[in-house]
Design a protein around this motif. Structure first.
Motif, short mmCIF file in Angstrom:
data_model
loop_
_atom_site.label_atom_id
_atom_site.label_comp_id
_atom_site.label_asym_id
_atom_site.label_seq_id
_atom_site.Cartn_x
_atom_site.Cartn_y
_atom_site.Cartn_z
N MET A 162 0.84 -1.20 0.00
CA MET A 162 0.00 0.00 0.00
C MET A 162 0.87 1.26 0.00
O MET A 162 0.65 2.19 -0.78
N LEU A 163 1.87 1.27 0.87
CA LEU A 163 2.75 2.43 0.95
C LEU A 163 3.54 2.62 -0.34
O LEU A 163 3.70 3.75 -0.82
N GLN A 164 3.99 1.52 -0.93
CA GLN A 164 4.71 1.61 -2.20
C GLN A 164 3.80 2.11 -3.30
O GLN A 164 4.23 2.88 -4.17
N ASN A 165 2.53 1.71 -3.28
CA ASN A 165 1.58 2.20 -4.27
C ASN A 165 1.36 3.70 -4.15
O ASN A 165 1.19 4.39 -5.16
N ILE A 166 1.33 4.23 -2.94
CA ILE A 166 1.22 5.68 -2.77
C ILE A 166 2.43 6.35 -3.43
O ILE A 166 2.28 7.30 -4.21
N GLU A 167 3.61 5.86 -3.11
CA GLU A 167 4.83 6.45 -3.68
C GLU A 167 4.86 6.32 -5.20
O GLU A 167 5.23 7.27 -5.90
N ASN A 168 4.46 5.17 -5.72
CA ASN A 168 4.44 4.96 -7.18
C ASN A 168 3.45 5.90 -7.86
O ASN A 168 3.72 6.43 -8.94
N LEU A 169 2.29 6.09 -7.23
CA LEU A 169 1.28 6.99 -7.80
C LEU A 169 1.79 8.43 -7.81
O LEU A 169 1.61 9.16 -8.79
N ILE A 170 2.45 8.84 -6.74
CA ILE A 170 3.04 10.19 -6.69
C ILE A 170 4.10 10.33 -7.77
O ILE A 170 4.14 11.34 -8.49
N ASP A 171 4.96 9.33 -7.92
CA ASP A 171 5.99 9.37 -8.96
C ASP A 171 5.36 9.48 -10.35
O ASP A 171 5.83 10.25 -11.20
N GLU A 172 4.31 8.72 -10.58
CA GLU A 172 3.60 8.77 -11.87
C GLU A 172 3.03 10.16 -12.11
O GLU A 172 3.10 10.69 -13.23
N ALA A 173 2.47 10.78 -11.07
CA ALA A 173 1.91 12.13 -11.20
C ALA A 173 2.98 13.13 -11.61
O ALA A 173 2.73 14.02 -12.44
N ILE A 174 4.17 12.99 -11.05
CA ILE A 174 5.27 13.89 -11.41
C ILE A 174 5.70 13.66 -12.85
O ILE A 174 5.81 14.61 -13.64
N VAL A 175 5.92 12.41 -13.22
CA VAL A 175 6.37 12.06 -14.57
C VAL A 175 5.37 12.53 -15.62
O VAL A 175 5.74 13.05 -16.67
N GLU A 176 4.08 12.38 -15.33
CA GLU A 176 3.03 12.74 -16.30
C GLU A 176 2.68 14.23 -16.27
O GLU A 176 1.82 14.68 -17.03
N GLY A 177 3.31 15.00 -15.37
CA GLY A 177 3.08 16.44 -15.33
C GLY A 177 1.87 16.89 -14.52
O GLY A 177 1.47 18.04 -14.61
N TYR A 178 1.30 15.99 -13.72
CA TYR A 178 0.14 16.36 -12.90
C TYR A 178 0.55 16.92 -11.54
O TYR A 178 -0.29 17.48 -10.83
N LEU A 179 1.82 16.77 -11.16
CA LEU A 179 2.29 17.16 -9.84
C LEU A 179 3.68 17.76 -9.95
O LEU A 179 4.53 17.23 -10.67
N GLN A 180 3.90 18.85 -9.22
CA GLN A 180 5.22 19.46 -9.17
C GLN A 180 6.21 18.50 -8.53
O GLN A 180 5.86 17.77 -7.60
N SER A 181 7.44 18.52 -8.97
CA SER A 181 8.45 17.63 -8.38
C SER A 181 8.79 18.04 -6.95
O SER A 181 9.20 17.20 -6.15
N ASP A 182 8.58 19.29 -6.61
CA ASP A 182 8.83 19.77 -5.24
C ASP A 182 7.52 19.89 -4.46
O ASP A 182 7.35 20.79 -3.65
N TYR A 183 6.60 18.97 -4.71
CA TYR A 183 5.28 18.97 -4.07
C TYR A 183 5.41 18.93 -2.54
O TYR A 183 6.44 18.55 -1.99
N ILE A 184 4.32 19.29 -1.89
CA ILE A 184 4.23 19.22 -0.43
C ILE A 184 3.24 18.12 -0.09
O ILE A 184 2.12 18.09 -0.60
N LEU A 185 3.66 17.21 0.78
CA LEU A 185 2.85 16.07 1.20
C LEU A 185 2.22 16.40 2.55
O LEU A 185 2.91 16.81 3.48
N LEU A 186 0.90 16.20 2.65
CA LEU A 186 0.17 16.50 3.88
C LEU A 186 -0.78 15.36 4.22
O LEU A 186 -1.29 14.67 3.34
N GLY A 187 -1.03 15.19 5.50
CA GLY A 187 -2.13 14.36 5.94
C GLY A 187 -3.37 15.23 6.02
O GLY A 187 -3.28 16.44 6.30
N HIS A 188 -4.54 14.67 5.77
CA HIS A 188 -5.79 15.42 5.78
C HIS A 188 -5.96 16.22 7.07
O HIS A 188 -6.46 17.35 7.06
#
Length: 189
Positions: free
Chosen positions: A135-161
């Motif tokens: 599950m944790l690896q899937n979160i990281e992989n999804l974030i990496d995919e978002a960066i690669v595909e241009g949906y997320l800044q590479s210097d994004y900020i990660l927050l808990g709700h």
């Protein structure tokens, strides 16, 4: 006889199928259409916000996860008054990533974050459950995919709700892991 070209071709197919992120699409969990046209976010997004669904049962099998996600969408749309399921993506203990609202669309976040964030929810109650390594690896992989595909800044900020709204979300056990990751930022609601 194999030559270098054939070996490289086989290796590239292997890498593609092993490293390509598998996301279960909305139509595969029979998502209802949103009540209104989804609103776009400012892209690439600046924030990733981690949630848990607080659903008392976690899902370890795809059929259970699909049922829970469909139920969550109905709850969000007809009890909470949202236009759609509240999250961009959901992740289960079954090893799958599920498309919620998807890329480039506003999740159901407080207004200061609604326009520039991606919401990822883990299926379960992480005050009770502990996230597993898949599950944790899937979160990281999804974030990496978002960066690669241009949906997320590479210097994004990660927050808990819980950092943007008064809530226990994403649950103590998940939050304790997330706040050890390099892009986590210590802000309070």
């Amino acid at each position: 006889m194999f030559n270098l070209f054939n070996i490289l071709l086989i290796a590239s197919f292997f890498l593609y199928f092993c490293l390509t992120l598998k996301i279960t699409k909305r139509e595969d969990w029979y998502a209802e259409s949103p009540k209104s046209k989804p609103k776009s976010i400012i892209s690439p997004a600046e924030f990733v916000i981690i949630h848990h669904t607080e659903y008392p049962l976690s899902c370890h099998f795809e059929t259970n996860c699909l049922r829970i996600i469909k139920s969550l969408q109905k709850h969000h749309m007809y009890k909470e008054g949202y236009d759609d399921i509240g999250y961009n993506f959901l992740i289960g203990f079954d090893g799958h990533i599920y498309e919620g609202r998807g890329w480039g669309v506003q999740a159901q976040h407080p207004s200061a974050y609604k326009f520039n964030s991606i919401g990822i929810a883990c299926l379960g109650n992480f005050d009770d459950d502990k996230p597993d390594t898949v599950m944790l690896q899937n979160i990281e992989n999804l974030i990496d995919e978002a960066i690669v595909e241009g949906y997320l800044q590479s210097d994004y900020i990660l927050l808990g709700h819980r950092q943007i709204k008064t809530t226990s979300c994403p649950g103590e056990n998940l939050y304790n892991v997330v706040k050890t990751w390099s892009n986590w930022f210590d802000i309070r609601p």
